[in-house]
Design a protein around this motif. Structure first.
Motif, short mmCIF file in Angstrom:
data_model
loop_
_atom_site.label_atom_id
_atom_site.label_comp_id
_atom_site.label_asym_id
_atom_site.label_seq_id
_atom_site.Cartn_x
_atom_site.Cartn_y
_atom_site.Cartn_z
N VAL A 95 0.66 -1.71 -0.29
CA VAL A 95 -0.10 0.22 0.21
C VAL A 95 1.27 1.13 0.34
O VAL A 95 2.22 1.43 1.26
CB VAL A 95 -0.80 0.47 1.26
N ARG A 96 0.52 2.33 -0.72
CA ARG A 96 0.72 3.12 -1.08
C ARG A 96 0.58 4.87 -0.41
O ARG A 96 -0.19 4.67 -1.14
CB ARG A 96 2.46 4.04 -2.50
N SER A 97 0.96 5.41 -0.21
CA SER A 97 -0.10 6.64 1.01
C SER A 97 1.05 7.01 0.04
O SER A 97 1.98 7.71 0.26
CB SER A 97 -0.20 6.74 1.45
N ALA A 98 -0.47 8.78 -0.60
CA ALA A 98 0.66 10.14 -1.34
C ALA A 98 -0.54 10.82 -1.21
O ALA A 98 -1.05 11.10 -0.77
CB ALA A 98 0.78 9.63 -3.21
N PHE A 99 -0.53 12.14 -1.93
CA PHE A 99 -0.84 13.39 -1.82
C PHE A 99 -0.64 14.10 -3.41
O PHE A 99 0.41 13.97 -3.57
CB PHE A 99 -0.48 14.00 -0.54
N ILE A 100 -2.02 15.24 -3.53
CA ILE A 100 -1.54 16.23 -4.46
C ILE A 100 -2.15 17.82 -3.31
O ILE A 100 -2.53 17.32 -2.67
CB ILE A 100 -3.18 16.09 -5.31
N GLU A 101 -1.81 18.83 -4.32
CA GLU A 101 -1.24 19.82 -4.29
C GLU A 101 -2.19 20.78 -4.92
O GLU A 101 -2.06 20.75 -6.19
CB GLU A 101 -0.05 20.17 -3.58
N ARG A 156 -3.95 27.26 -0.05
CA ARG A 156 -2.83 25.97 -0.75
C ARG A 156 -3.32 25.30 0.51
O ARG A 156 -3.99 24.75 1.03
CB ARG A 156 -1.97 25.79 -0.98
N TYR A 157 -3.72 24.18 -1.00
CA TYR A 157 -4.72 22.83 -0.21
C TYR A 157 -4.20 21.23 -0.40
O TYR A 157 -3.70 21.08 -1.50
CB TYR A 157 -6.38 22.45 -0.49
N ARG A 158 -3.64 20.23 0.16
CA ARG A 158 -3.60 18.94 0.28
C ARG A 158 -4.24 17.70 0.25
O ARG A 158 -5.42 18.19 1.55
CB ARG A 158 -2.27 18.50 1.61
N VAL A 159 -5.21 16.94 -0.55
CA VAL A 159 -5.36 15.86 -0.35
C VAL A 159 -4.66 14.45 -0.73
O VAL A 159 -3.62 14.46 -1.54
CB VAL A 159 -6.26 16.27 -1.85
N SER A 160 -4.47 13.86 0.43
CA SER A 160 -3.69 12.93 0.94
C SER A 160 -4.78 11.38 0.71
O SER A 160 -5.73 11.70 1.24
CB SER A 160 -3.77 13.02 2.67
#
Length: 479
Positions: free
Chosen positions: A210-216, A261-265
């Protein structure tokens, strides 16, 4: 002569398979064993007395016995490890073990079998080892780094790793000098073990893949942060590769005078889904924010400006209708006619928009929120087939043909949408019969484009009958 026979036979057998050569080695080993046993000569005859012709050739047989034994032992080890993919691809320890076996066999032959005075040779070899060590220091660094990897085992063949910020991929081979990494671009990166040892190693496969990541992304500073965060969390529902556990989330990371700025995890089951999921999430996030009036704050003011004649928010609906493929052939006046006759609706989470088998003949256009599409199946019960969000529409086949809904649409979040009754389309078709073919073409194109699979499942589109024929039959039939 015996040694020459073995060497010539081995060279002659080079074109043959490994099994044939191994069989030849085994036969020669058994033959040498039989000769030594018959003459009652141990494999370590030593240097007893004066050498004669008989003892010399028995010494030669004993030396060959040790060398063939080493080859048979290495072949047996290779045959055993060939059934284990990890050992077959991680060649470091098999190669080093084989080298140790051959070195030991040669040492026994020189010291015990032939009884050669190799003390001076060893002293000379020490100086030679120093020279070779200086010349091959990089290669030796790779070898010892590979040994360290074998002992510590930070990764194995088949694991996905990243080396600093340069290389990431799946380990396909580990040998005495380097590791080979299959990258996402289907290239093979060959990285020396000493370079790997100096890099920051991240094992993406341990303890799970499982890989966790995010976009901004950024939104105008005038947009309501609570609404933006809620909308971004809704966008994660539209991406099937995103795992429900651990739960995805959005957060405000930076405030600014012009933009925030927003981050979606989020998390995916494997790294191979990471880049496509990021692309999909960015597209859905932009779409959700745009139609909710949060991406461009000036558009949000237009949403609150009603038309003087109807009192309905036409300024927010007209751009949405223009973006719908189903209505791409309509003129601005015709779109305004549709906008004047839509019925706004609001749904609370869990509220049903339409049920499977319903025949409302209505097209629903989603302005904000998420709809969950589910089907009742005979064997699995109710099955969720997907989600659709802002900017999407559902029910085009039912609108144009009167077909029943083949699925149930339920609000997953708070939803705002518009309903368009078939009677409005009927007036347009009565005024312009050419729109029959235009609706047929646009409906088929809309059903074929990306991300329309969920909406298609919600309507009973009978492929056996022409869609154009069904549209004409539905609207020409007086009701």
């Amino acid at each position: 002569m015996i040694l020459g026979f073995v060497l010539v036979s081995y060279i002659a057998l080079r074109p043959f398979s490994v099994r044939v050569r191994n069989l030849f080695d085994f036969v020669c080993f058994v033959g040498a064993t039989f000769i030594l046993f018959r003459h009652q000569t141990p494999p370590l005859p030593g240097n007893a007395g004066t050498a004669n012709a008989a003892s010399l050739w028995l010494h030669a047989v004993a030396g060959i016995w040790w060398l063939l034994g080493a080859r048979v032992l290495v072949a047996l080890m290779s045959f055993t490890l060939s059934y284990n993919r990890r050992w077959r691809e991680a060649r470091l320890f098999p190669d080093l073990t084989a080298a140790a076996i051959y070195t030991a066999a040669v040492s026994v032959v020189l010291i015990s079998v032939l009884a050669l005075p190799i003390g001076g040779l060893l002293a000379t070899s020490g100086v030679l080892a120093i020279v070779l060590g200086l010349a091959l220091q990089n290669t030796l660094a790779d070898v010892f780094a590979g040994i360290a990897f074998g002992i510590e085992a930070p990764f194995n063949v088949g694991d996905r790793i990243s080396l600093g910020d340069k290389t990431e991929g799946t380990v396909v081979q580990m040998n005495w000098r380097s590791i080979r990494i299959l990258t996402d671009g289907d290239d093979v990166a060959i990285v020396p073990n000493s370079v790997v040892a100096k890099s920051d190693i991240v094992n993406r496969s341990f303890p799970t893949r499982v890989r966790s990541a995010f976009i901004e992304l950024s939104c105008p500073a005038t947009s309501n942060p609570e609404r933006v965060i809620d909308t971004l969390e809704q966008a994660t529902l539209l991406c099937p590769p995103i795992l429900p556990v651990p739960v995805s989330g959005a957060a405000l990371t930076r405030l600014g005078s012009k933009e925030s700025r927003y981050r979606v995890s989020f998390s995916v089951s494997d790294t191979e889904h990471l880049s496509t999921t990021k692309n999909l999430l960015l597209r859905h996030a932009r779409r959700q924010l745009y139609y909710s009036g949060l991406y461009f704050p000036h558009a949000a003011q237009d949403i609150r400006t009603p038309d003087q004649d109807t009192g309905r928010p036409l300024h927010s609906l007209l751009p949405l209708l223009q973006d719908i493929i189903l209505f791409e052939a309509l003129e601005a006046e015709q779109l305004a006619e549709l906008a004047a006759h839509v019925n706004p609706r609001s749904l609370e989470p869990g509220e049903v928009l339409f049920a499977q088998g319903g025949t409302e003949a209505t097209l629903f256009i989603i302005v904000s929120g998420i709809l969950q599409i589910s089907q009742d199946t005979e064997y699995s019960g109710q099955l969720t087939v997907g989600f659709i969000g802002a900017g999407d529409y559902i029910g085009e086949v039912s609108l144009l043909t009167g077909a029943s809904y083949a699925a149930t649409a339920t609000a997953r979040t708070h939803c705002r949408l518009y309903g368009l009754d078939c009677n409005v389309i009927k007036r347009l078709l009565a005024a312009n019969s050419d729109l029959y073919a235009e609706f047929d073409r646009s409906a088929r194109r809309g059903l074929a484009i990306l991300n329309r699979g969920v909406a298609v499942r919600a309507t009973d589109d009978n492929g056996r009958q022409s869609l154009l024929h069904r549209i004409r039959a539905f609207f020409d039939n007086p009701r």
